[in-house]
Write an enzyme that holds these catalytic residues in place. Structure first.
Site: not given
Ligand code: GLU
Length: 314
Positions: A65, A68, A192, A243, A261
């Site tokens: 993430s 992002k 993604y 988060y 993650v």
């Molecule tokens: N590719 C992971 C998902 O979409 C990223 C989640 C993350 O790093 O928070 O679940």
């Protein structure tokens, strides 16, 4: 007293090596479950261009993430503030992959850093092209930011998530019903999942984050984004980057940061430093356990919380 940054990094690295509770590696993406949790790395790039590292700072990991942030930067470059008609700017207070909130909010995700928001951003970045075009653009962008053409995508991680990412598929299809995802879900997620599977070391990630410390400038010359956009992305990282534990991270660390993650965190001290930490074990909120502790200690020792007056620590 002047700040002895190499000594601070050495202390933090030694403290992290002695920690027993390292959290749990993510297992819902099977390939991530294979990563050795006994690793910790830190890299700091200062505004005057010094690069300081500790621990496993040159080991590649799945940025997940953290990507992002770079995807949002690209999407804003394509559609500007129109993006905010499709994605909100508020902390979610829900799990990163929550679907319930989307129903209440008519398919408009709370922010670009939860999965639903990042899927809309990926939809924007796809822009009518094949996923491989968008993936190539993202990889070139990250390489340009870091000044490092050796950065690649870990295909095994992307394949692993493609095989198990049912929840993200549900989010994408659900938002398609509201016309907030405009391409077929499998194409958006193809892009993604590859973006999330970009592999970088702490050194590369901290280097890639420099434009956010430098008010949007690329240290090699020119501008990546405007100062206003850099400030806004940092603001979103502070309020939404961890988060539903974003408030706790701001309370404990006080530095804009985005976690993934894979156990990485990119943290930005505007005008001072771009920092990357990595340790694969996650805490209960899905953020790197040792990475968070290391940043908390770093902020305490340096006075780099954005809420500290200049040159004052604890
Ligand atoms: N590719 C992971 C998902 O979409 C990223 C989640 C993350 O790093 O928070 O679940």
């Amino acid at each position: 007293m002047s700040l002895d940054l190499p000594a601070v990094i050495a202390d933090i690295t030694a403290t992290m090596a002695s920690m027993e509770d390292r959290g749990q590696v993510a297992t819902y993406i099977p390939e991530l479950a294979t990563v050795d949790p006994a690793q910790f790395g830190i890299a700091i790039v200062t505004a005057d261009g010094r690069v300081l590292t500790g621990g496993d700072a040159d080991t590649g990991f799945s940025i997940q993430s953290v990507s992002k942030v770079f995807a949002l930067t690209l999407a804003l470059g394509k559609v500007g503030d129109q993006l905010w008609d499709r994605v909100g700017r508020e902390p979610s207070g829900n799990a990163f992959n929550s679907i319930t909130q989307l129903e209440h909010e008519q398919g408009i995700p709370r922010n670009p850093f939860i999965n639903a928001g990042a899927i809309v951003v990926a939809d924007v970045n796809l822009g009518g092209h094949e996923p491989r075009v968008a993936i190539g653009e993202m990889l070139r962008f990250v390489r340009y930011l870091a000044g490092d053409d050796s950065i690649t995508i870990n295909e095994a991680v992307a394949v692993s998530e493609t095989a198990t990412g049912f929840r993200n598929m549900a989010l994408a299809n659900y938002m398609r019903a509201f016309n907030n995802v405009r391409h077929p879900a499998e194409l958006v997620l193809g892009s993604y999942f590859h973006q999330c599977a970009i592999e970088m070391s702490c050194r590369q990630l901290a280097l890639a984050g420099r434009y956010l410390m430098l008010d949007g400038r690329h240290p090699g010359g020119g501008r990546v984004i405007s100062p206003r956009r850099a400030r806004r992305i940092n603001a979103l990282m502070l309020t939404c980057g961890h988060y539903d534990a974003s408030g706790d991270f701001a309370f404990r660390v006080g530095i804009p940061g985005k976690s993934g993650v894979g156990g990485g965190i990119l943290a930005i001290v505007p005008g001072r430093a771009a920092i990357a930490v990595w340790s694969p074990g996650l805490n209960a909120s899905g953020n790197s356990c040792l990475g968070t502790l290391a940043l908390e200690e770093l902020a305490r020792r340096t006075g780099w919380s954005v809420f500290s007056p200049p040159d004052e620590g604890d």
